[in-house]
Design an enzyme around this catalytic site. Structure first.
Site, PDB file in Angstrom:
ATOM      1  CE1 TYR A 519      -4.064   2.016   0.188  1.00 44.19           C
ATOM      2  CE2 TYR A 519      -3.108   3.695   1.820  1.00 44.19           C
ATOM      3  CZ  TYR A 519      -3.814   3.049   1.278  1.00 44.19           C
ATOM      4  OH  TYR A 519      -4.468   4.017   1.299  1.00 44.19           O
ATOM      5  CG  ASP A 682     -13.879   4.125  -6.585  1.00 44.64           C
ATOM      6  OD1 ASP A 682     -14.387   5.382  -5.338  1.00 44.64           O
ATOM      7  OD2 ASP A 682     -13.292   3.522  -6.737  1.00 44.64           O
TER       8      ASP A 682
END
Length: 747
Positions: A519, A682
């Site tokens: 990440y 989204d």
């Protein structure tokens, strides 16, 4: 209601403005199915996927599917003296008929490649079994003798909010969003309770949009009050002690402000129970003239006298303001102007401040609410070698979570900061949240690890004893698996840790199929978490690696700042070095190594595949940012400028352009096999990134049929929040079958 500095507050804030705090959990479970709403009636192409990857072979002799041809419509920009050519600018507009045609074509191609892959039926059965393993919410609460928590049981798509009277009482359903939509696409994004436990407030949104409406229930009766107030992404709410009303954060409704501004401009309002149930009569309390991208949240002291406002101004700066509601005086600065993070709560007339001010690993101060000037602050918990992540006020004690080398520790302190014990945890793992009130006799601690299903640990404040409040039963025997933490050296010499999970007895012969996850941003730590679908991979001989890249908060704010803005390349270097370590130490080789990341992690793997395409065999790139010159123009992305920078700034343009994955695609390069996923609803990362990157890669990559570049667009879904299990299963089948095929894994 007293709101403490626990994940129920801090993570609620970050979940609404950061790319996904919960994405690693969602994405590893499988979340995105391969349909667009414009393509749901398109007949699935039955042509077989051809080619093989290290022993994986096609099941039919039908011709290999070929990627669709995509229209090119070049737009040229000149930015700071650089000529930028964009052949797919039109794909930014989801309503353009050409974009919709692109979606239909990509859907047919993706299905033609993935549907014929072998073992999908067996995979469906196993994933259904694994994803049926339940969940426990990370933010339990205790109030007025009631215990509140969320749990998802087998057969349920969405978690259910329960209330339990007394620690040994029976659970009673309060909010079950599974019954609110036939397809389970309404999600319980957040919830909170009044200080005495009389009322529960639910925040629900449809189709992953995170555009929430709040509703209020009486805990004892389950009766719903008339209130239904649109709050958007607002997540803070605090009841007055007498429950006559509450303060809350609200965003403007779409249509009430110029287009796009509904994504920003949150304000604090006051709602009195019994007034207009839609909030139309509510009084603006705070936020007039506030910067549109600054984000206020509200909490009250236990006696209702003091209102504390935290103003989020980016991932390196917050400010605190306080107001005496008895005197109705002005807001007073607790902090002002400094580039540090501050969170806090007020209790018995004192403000407790958790901060990284001149302390990258955080410390805690206390100051009288009547005189909160910086010169009056007293340090009560100093900085240590471990990172102080959260501080919760429970039962008159400070219950804290530290991270040591990316794993959790829980320590208890008095209100004066004196050590008062440590909560034993089952193993190396992650504390997801700490629940409790200022007068609660216990704290509830959410814990899990790679091979340990979630459990709510009950910690008795008075005597330090622990027990199990709730746990998830899972048909998982942890004994065949092992978790290692290794350290490797990044490009600039920085030592970086990485967790490696595998079955015991793994042979380091350089030939194990390996999935590397990362990440690296927004202060989000990659700590050991229970990932249900991972056992499908481990039991097939796969290795899972998770690197603790710079940009996260595993080692405090210095670690975060070393991976943001002009230093973002450090994150990519850390990730590439992790891959090289796995090959060097003979866990795997470049033909059996895949990488995966979502959201900011999607940017990570996008940068890795464009900078080192020869290093990986396959890439799963989920809900990603990829066009870093234009990202800030879409959805809520202006909030991320403090983390990434903006191409509108000449200096920031240089480093963004240097790594922007969409602009680093090179013609004639053989790239790994790539599966890019996005979702129609989204409202964080716009689907335009995935569409444009797919089109560009398909047009110029020197890839054969055995290394396809695929796009999947999910209908009625968002960035990952609230995705039902049924959709997770469908995504899991596609993601894992893609990886099994590419890395030559046999079921």
């Amino acid at each position: 209601m007293l709101t403490t500095e626990d994940p129920a507050m801090r993570k609620a804030m970050f979940l609404t403005v950061v790319l996904l705090l919960l994405l690693p959990l969602v994405l590893m479970s499988g979340a995105v199915a391969a349909q667009t709403s414009v393509a749901t009636n398109t007949a699935q192409t039955s042509a077989a996927a051809a080619g093989s990857a290290t022993g994986a072979s096609a099941t039919t002799s039908a011709p290999a599917p070929t990627p669709p041809k995509t229209k090119i419509a070049i737009v040229e920009d000149t930015l700071h003296g650089h000529k930028i050519v964009d052949p797919y600018r039109y794909l930014e507009n989801g309503d353009d008929p050409a974009t919709q045609e692109f979606g239909r074509d990509q859907y047919a191609y993706t299905r033609a490649v993935l549907d014929p892959l072998p073992g999908r039926d067996r995979m469906r059965a196993r994933l259904t079994e694994l994803l049926s393993i339940g969940t426990l919410g990370v933010s339990p609460q205790i109030a007025g003798g009631w215990y509140f928590y969320t749990r998802r049981d087998a057969g349920q798509n969405q978690p259910v909010l329960y209330a339990r009277k007394g620690v040994d009482g029976r659970d009673r359903v309060l909010v079950d969003v599974n019954k609110m939509a036939a397809d389970a696409t309404i999600a319980l994004d957040y919830w909170t309770v009044s200080d005495d436990g009389k009322y529960v407030v639910s925040f629900t949104s449809p189709s992953g949009t995170e555009h929430c409406v709040i509703r209020i229930l009486e805990t004892a009766t389950g009766q719903q009050l008339p209130e239904e107030i649109y709050v958007g992404r607002g997540r803070s709410l605090a009841f007055l002690p007498d429950n006559s009303g509450f303060y809350y954060t609200r965003f403007p409704k779409k249509g009430t402000v110029p287009a796009g501004e509904e994504m920003y401009n949150p304000r604090i309002f006051y709602h009195k129970l019994g007034t207009a149930p839609d909030g139309s009569e509510d009084k603006l309390v705070f936020g007039e003239g506030l910067h549109p991208q600054h984000w206020p949240s509200v909490s009250l002291s236990e006696d209702g006298r003091w209102m504390l406002i935290q103003i989020f101004q980016g991932w390196t700066k917050t400010e605190l303001k306080i107001k005496d509601l008895k005197s109705d005086g002005p807001f007073v600065d607790v902090t002002s102007g400094k580039d540090f993070l501050y969170t806090g709560f007020v209790y018995k007339g004192d403000v407790y401040i958790h901060t990284n001010e001149d302390a990258p690993k955080y410390r805690v101060f206390r100051v009288a609410a009547e005189n909160p000037a910086r010169t009056a602050w007293k340090e009560i918990i100093p900085e240590t070698e471990n990172v102080l992540q959260t501080v919760a006020l429970v039962g008159g004690k400070l219950v804290t979570e530290y991270q040591k080398n990316a794993a959790s520790l829980v320590k208890v302190f008095t209100l004066e900061g004196k050590p008062a014990g440590e909560v034993p945890l089952p193993t190396l793992g992650t504390v997801g949240g700490i629940g409790g009130q200022h007068d609660s006799p216990q704290a509830l601690i959410n814990f899990h690890s790679y091979t340990v299903p979630p459990v709510l640990i009950r910690y008795d404040i008075a005597d330090g004893k622990t027990g199990v409040f709730a746990k998830i039963e899972a048909p998982i025997d942890p004994s065949p698996y092992e978790v290692k933490q290794v350290w490797y050296t990044s490009k600039d010499g920085t030592k970086v840790p990485m967790f490696i999970v595998s079955r015991k007895g793994l042979k380091l012969d350089g030939n194990n199929p390996t999935l590397l996850y990362g990440y690296g941003g927004f202060q989000q730590s990659m700590t050991p978490q229970f990932r249900r679908s991972l056992f499908l991979w481990l039991d097939a001989g796969g290795v899972y690696a998770e690197a603790n890249l710079r940009g996260g908060s595993e080692f405090g704010e210095e670690w975060h700042r070393a991976g943001m803005l002009e230093k973002k390349q450090n994150v990519f270097d850390d990730f590439i070095a992790a891959a090289e370590y796995l090959i060097q130490e003979k866990y795997t080789n470049k033909d059996r190594l895949a990488i995966q990341g979502g959201s900011n992690g999607g940017l990570l793997v996008g940068a890795a595949l464009t900078q080192r395409p020869e290093l990986f065999r396959a890439v799963v790139c989920q809900v990603p940012l990829l066009d870093m010159l234009r990202y800030q123009n879409f959805q809520i992305a202006k909030l991320w400028i403090p983390e990434y920078g903006s191409a509108e700034d000449p200096k920031q343009f240089d480093f963004l352009y240097a790594y922007s994955p969409y602009h680093r695609v090179k013609e004639g390069t053989e790239y790994p096999a790539i599966l890019i996923t996005t979702a129609e609803s989204d409202t964080r990362v716009d689907p335009m990134h995935s569409r444009k990157m797919t089109a560009r890669l398909q047009a110029v990559a020197k890839n054969g049929a055995d290394r396809p570049i695929l796009l999947r667009i999910e209908p009625k879904a968002g960035h990952g929040q609230g995705k039902p299990v049924s959709k997770q299963i469908e995504e899991g089948i596609d993601v894992w079958s893609f990886l099994f095929w590419q890395l030559g894994v046999k079921q």
